[in-house]
Design a protein around this motif. Structure first.
Motif, PDB file in Angstrom:
ATOM      1  N   ALA A 158       0.840  -1.205   0.000  1.00  0.00           N
ATOM      2  CA  ALA A 158       0.000   0.000   0.000  1.00  0.00           C
ATOM      3  C   ALA A 158       0.871   1.249   0.000  1.00  0.00           C
ATOM      4  O   ALA A 158       1.969   1.260   0.561  1.00  0.00           O
ATOM      5  CB  ALA A 158      -0.916  -0.008   1.214  1.00  0.00           C
ATOM      6  N   ILE A 159       0.374   2.302  -0.634  1.00  0.00           N
ATOM      7  CA  ILE A 159       1.129   3.560  -0.677  1.00  0.00           C
ATOM      8  C   ILE A 159       0.404   4.628   0.131  1.00  0.00           C
ATOM      9  O   ILE A 159      -0.825   4.671   0.186  1.00  0.00           O
ATOM     10  CB  ILE A 159       1.384   4.036  -2.114  1.00  0.00           C
ATOM     11  N   SER A 160       1.187   5.486   0.772  1.00  0.00           N
ATOM     12  CA  SER A 160       0.661   6.566   1.601  1.00  0.00           C
ATOM     13  C   SER A 160       0.975   7.911   0.974  1.00  0.00           C
ATOM     14  O   SER A 160       2.083   8.124   0.461  1.00  0.00           O
ATOM     15  CB  SER A 160       1.269   6.509   3.006  1.00  0.00           C
ATOM     16  N   LEU A 161      -0.011   8.807   1.026  1.00  0.00           N
ATOM     17  CA  LEU A 161       0.129  10.159   0.528  1.00  0.00           C
ATOM     18  C   LEU A 161      -0.625  11.092   1.474  1.00  0.00           C
ATOM     19  O   LEU A 161      -1.147  10.649   2.500  1.00  0.00           O
ATOM     20  CB  LEU A 161      -0.437  10.298  -0.896  1.00  0.00           C
ATOM     21  N   GLY A 162      -0.713  12.351   1.099  1.00  0.00           N
ATOM     22  CA  GLY A 162      -1.497  13.302   1.862  1.00  0.00           C
ATOM     23  C   GLY A 162      -1.823  14.508   1.016  1.00  0.00           C
ATOM     24  O   GLY A 162      -1.315  14.663  -0.094  1.00  0.00           O
ATOM     25  N   ILE A 163      -2.705  15.356   1.546  1.00  0.00           N
ATOM     26  CA  ILE A 163      -2.992  16.653   0.925  1.00  0.00           C
ATOM     27  C   ILE A 163      -2.608  17.723   1.932  1.00  0.00           C
ATOM     28  O   ILE A 163      -3.024  17.667   3.098  1.00  0.00           O
ATOM     29  CB  ILE A 163      -4.471  16.779   0.534  1.00  0.00           C
ATOM     30  N   HIS A 164      -1.829  18.692   1.487  1.00  0.00           N
ATOM     31  CA  HIS A 164      -1.361  19.743   2.379  1.00  0.00           C
ATOM     32  C   HIS A 164      -1.011  20.997   1.586  1.00  0.00           C
ATOM     33  O   HIS A 164      -0.948  20.978   0.358  1.00  0.00           O
ATOM     34  CB  HIS A 164      -0.127  19.283   3.171  1.00  0.00           C
ATOM     35  N   SER A 165      -0.814  22.074   2.310  1.00  0.00           N
ATOM     36  CA  SER A 165      -0.275  23.324   1.777  1.00  0.00           C
ATOM     37  C   SER A 165       1.111  23.545   2.352  1.00  0.00           C
ATOM     38  O   SER A 165       1.493  22.922   3.356  1.00  0.00           O
ATOM     39  CB  SER A 165      -1.154  24.521   2.182  1.00  0.00           C
TER      40      SER A 165
END
Length: 307
Positions: free
Chosen positions: A56-63
């Motif tokens: 599984a791959i992990s990501l995120g949404i951020h500024s």
């Protein structure tokens, strides 16, 4: 634990989180690859980004919040609360404490004096506006919002057929799909209507002291990599040229969200070469872990190390 922060010359860079993301396998994000293609890179990509057992791959949404001696800047503004995104359930009608996280970093919306946008996609312009009395109004009322003039014209043409019939440069090739509907209308047009937008030519010219927009089209029609230089140090805000460290290992992989496939690959290769040559800190829009790092090159191969 606080949000990761980095220093580039006189500038301090802090990640402002919105939501985490995960995919059960790389093929969910990169639909054109062999489902087993990521297995050979498990030793090159850290466990916090690519699970060594499940894949599984992990990501995120951020500024990215950038504070210089003269400015308080946000680079990209994530997804936003309450936005109608029914075709993307993870982004649909969010209710997250993004502004509280910005406040925890010591910044109120009215303190932001510049918003820099790498590209006009749902998860990069959303907090430009918030819903007040049934209307989308600018979240950062004192900020100049810098956005590509090409992205603005394209967005307007897709939402308003009378806007002049703007079409992509044929050199980009045939778009795989248009941007998500509704994003321009609720997250860009209200900023324009309020007179808070500065339309940018993405040509490497400075928009602020030490800050410039560089062409990296493909993921979107006029995607920009934003370069910050201060006291001999450099940072590259990569937006969505790459979504995950696997693309450092495999620059030919495009995400399912890349609109113009061949330019997206060329822009990724350009970014990796620039980063490896300059030693710049690279700050993508979706990497997990610290979300920032450096690229090194060994022959034709690139490697990623988190900062």
């Amino acid at each position: 634990m606080g949000s990761p922060s980095f220093r580039i010359g006189d500038a301090t860079i802090t990640r402002i989180d919105e939501i985490p993301l995960a995919h059960g396998s790389p093929a969910e994000l990169y639909p054109d690859i062999d489902p087993e293609a990521a297995d050979r890179h498990r030793g090159r990509v850290s466990p916090g980004s690519l699970h060594p057992e499940t894949g599984a791959i992990s990501l995120g949404i951020h500024s990215w919040l950038v504070r210089t001696p003269h400015h308080t800047i946000l680079i990209d503004t994530a997804t936003g609360n309450g936005k109608e995104r029914p075709t993307v359930p993870l982004m649909h009608r969010l209710d997250v404490p993004y502004l509280q996280r910005l406040a925890a970093a010591g910044v109120r919306p009215e303190d932001v004096d510049h918003v820099l946008i790498t590209h006009v996609h749902a998860d990069h312009v959303g907090w430009n506006t918030r819903l007040v009395d049934g209307r989308w109004v600018p979240t950062f009322p004192n900020a100049r919002h810098h956005v590509s003039s090409v992205e603005q014209r394209y967005g307007e043409s897709l939402t308003d057929p009378s806007a002049g019939g703007f079409r992509p440069d044929p050199a980009l090739g045939t778009p795989r799909h248009p941007p998500l509907d509704g994003v321009y209308q609720d997250s860009v047009r209200p900023v324009l209507d309020a007179g808070l937008a500065d339309l940018v030519s993405v040509d490497g010219g400075e928009v602020l002291d030490g800050i410039s927009f560089h062409p990296a089209p493909g993921h979107s029609i006029d995607h920009a990599v934003i370069r910050l230089r201060s006291r001999g140090e450099e940072a590259l805000f990569a937006g969505d040229v790459m979504h995950h460290p696997l693309q450092v290992c495999e620059p030919g992989w495009n995400s399912r969200y890349c609109e113009f496939p061949e330019p997206a690959r060329a822009s990724r290769r350009w970014l990796l070469e620039q980063a490896a040559e300059s030693g710049a800190l690279v700050l993508p829009g979706h990497f997990a872990e610290s979300s920032a790092g450096r690229v090194t090159r060994r022959g034709d191969r690139f490697d990623w190390t988190f900062a």
